[in-house]
Design an enzyme around this catalytic site. Structure first.
Site, PDB file in Angstrom:
ATOM      1  N   ASP A 128      14.448  -0.868  14.022  1.00 51.40           N
ATOM      2  CA  ASP A 128      13.784  -0.067  15.054  1.00 51.40           C
ATOM      3  C   ASP A 128      13.395   1.274  14.459  1.00 51.40           C
ATOM      4  OD1 ASP A 128      14.162  -2.013  17.074  1.00 51.40           O
ATOM      5  OD2 ASP A 128      16.241  -1.338  17.313  1.00 51.40           O
ATOM      6  N   LEU A 129      12.110   1.492  14.247  1.00 48.82           N
ATOM      7  CA  LEU A 129      11.612   2.655  13.533  1.00 48.82           C
ATOM      8  C   LEU A 129      12.132   3.958  14.121  1.00 48.82           C
ATOM      9  CD1 LEU A 129       9.737   3.748  11.309  1.00 48.82           C
ATOM     10  CD2 LEU A 129       7.883   3.765  13.015  1.00 48.82           C
ATOM     11  N   ASP A 130      12.796   4.758  13.281  1.00 51.47           N
ATOM     12  CA  ASP A 130      13.304   6.091  13.648  1.00 51.47           C
ATOM     13  C   ASP A 130      14.252   6.058  14.836  1.00 51.47           C
ATOM     14  OD1 ASP A 130      11.869   7.180  11.583  1.00 51.47           O
ATOM     15  OD2 ASP A 130      10.195   7.851  12.824  1.00 51.47           O
ATOM     16  N   GLU A 131      14.884   4.920  15.093  1.00 56.17           N
ATOM     17  CA  GLU A 131      15.789   4.827  16.241  1.00 56.17           C
ATOM     18  C   GLU A 131      17.189   4.367  15.835  1.00 56.17           C
ATOM     19  OE1 GLU A 131      14.176   2.596  19.466  1.00 56.17           O
ATOM     20  OE2 GLU A 131      12.281   3.708  19.506  1.00 56.17           O
TER      21      GLU A 131
END
Length: 299
Positions: free
Chosen positions: A241-244
């Site tokens: 999950d991108l940047d999460e």
């Protein structure tokens, strides 16, 4: 030779001790702390620092113990073998290592070098207990910087067509160099889900933090045009999950109407470098433990 106050006796100073760090997590139950301290007593361990957290919502217990052992005959293998019995009885997930052991760290960078430069400087001055066997980049901009520190530089270009090969080359380096931690020091490429899974728990990313959020090109210009009053940064573990991923550290700095986009960029880079350095330091000291989508950070 100096003598003590008692005639004829010689002061040899404190006995040299080896230091270790034990981290653990498990379902919460009574007797956990007693089991850990009992293990330390049986192995001549002396606690230097102990921190614990009981997540009652998740019914999970976390603990970090920094201890020394005065018995020169006690090895890391002895300690691991002894604690394995405790871990089995309490269903403990754990790690145990010698505190002086540096973390083998591979740093990735693209065209912004402030975080890379900060990490390398902290390593050289001893502020970070890391070894950097390699720097990987999809550009050659910071090859001279790597050479100035005597670190091998690997140029691995990335295009849509070559991305699978580039990621395969990265994992080859991780395996060949026995890498413990991968740091994305403003590496401006999205990692594939498969690579994120292979690096789970051992890859840290840094990115800017704005409220409201601005994505895409020139985020600081967007922030300036919206009159943002806070510039911040977030360091987190890499997940699909991108940047999460689970957040390790965050910080902010205030800006005002008199500061233009260039000033905001400079301030933002300072915050990014500081936040990433703290995240890397805490990770390498085993102060960070993942708790679902969150982290427990023993500062």
């Amino acid at each position: 030779m100096r003598t003590s106050l008692w005639e004829g006796s010689v002061s040899l100073g404190p006995t040299a001790c080896r230091e270790f760090v034990l981290t653990l997590s498990c379902p919460d139950r009574s007797g956990l702390v007693h089991a850990v301290t009992g293990f330390l007593v049986r192995h001549s361990g002396n606690i230097q620092e102990s921190q614990q957290f009981d997540d009652r919502l998740q019914d999970r217990f976390f603990m970090r113990v920094h201890f020394d052992v005065s018995d020169p005959g006690t090895s890391l293998e002895d300690l691991k073998s002894g604690f394995a019995q405790v871990a089995e009885a309490y269903r403990i997930s754990w790690q145990l290592y010698e505190a002086s052991t540096p973390t083998r760290t591979l740093i990735m960078v693209s065209k912004f070098g402030h975080c890379l430069n900060d990490l390398l400087f902290r390593r050289r001055t001893g502020a970070l207990n890391i070894e950097v066997p390699a720097i990987v980049s999809n550009h050659r901009d910071f090859e001279p910087l790597a050479e100035s520190y005597g670190i091998p530089f690997h140029h691995v270009p990335v295009t849509r067509e070559t991305k699978p090969d580039a990621e395969a080359r990265l994992m080859e380096l991780v395996d060949e160099l026995d890498i413990d931690l991968v740091v994305l020091a403003r590496y401006m490429q999205i990692l594939s889900n498969d690579l994120c899974k292979q690096l789970e728990g051992r890859a840290i990313n840094i990115h800017h933090s704005f409220l409201p959020s601005f994505k895409g090109a020139r985020p600081y210009v967007q922030a300036y045009e919206r009159g943002v009053k806070l510039v911040g940064a977030t360091a987190h573990y890499v997940t699909p999950d991108l940047d999460e991923g689970p957040i390790i550290e965050q910080d902010v700095i205030r800006v005002n109407h008199s500061q233009g986009p260039d000033s905001m960029v400079a301030l933002g880079r300072d915050v990014e470098a500081q936040v990433l350095a703290r995240a890397v330091q805490w990770h390498t000291q085993s102060r960070v433990m993942v708790n679902g989508n969150r982290t427990v950070v023993f500062r």
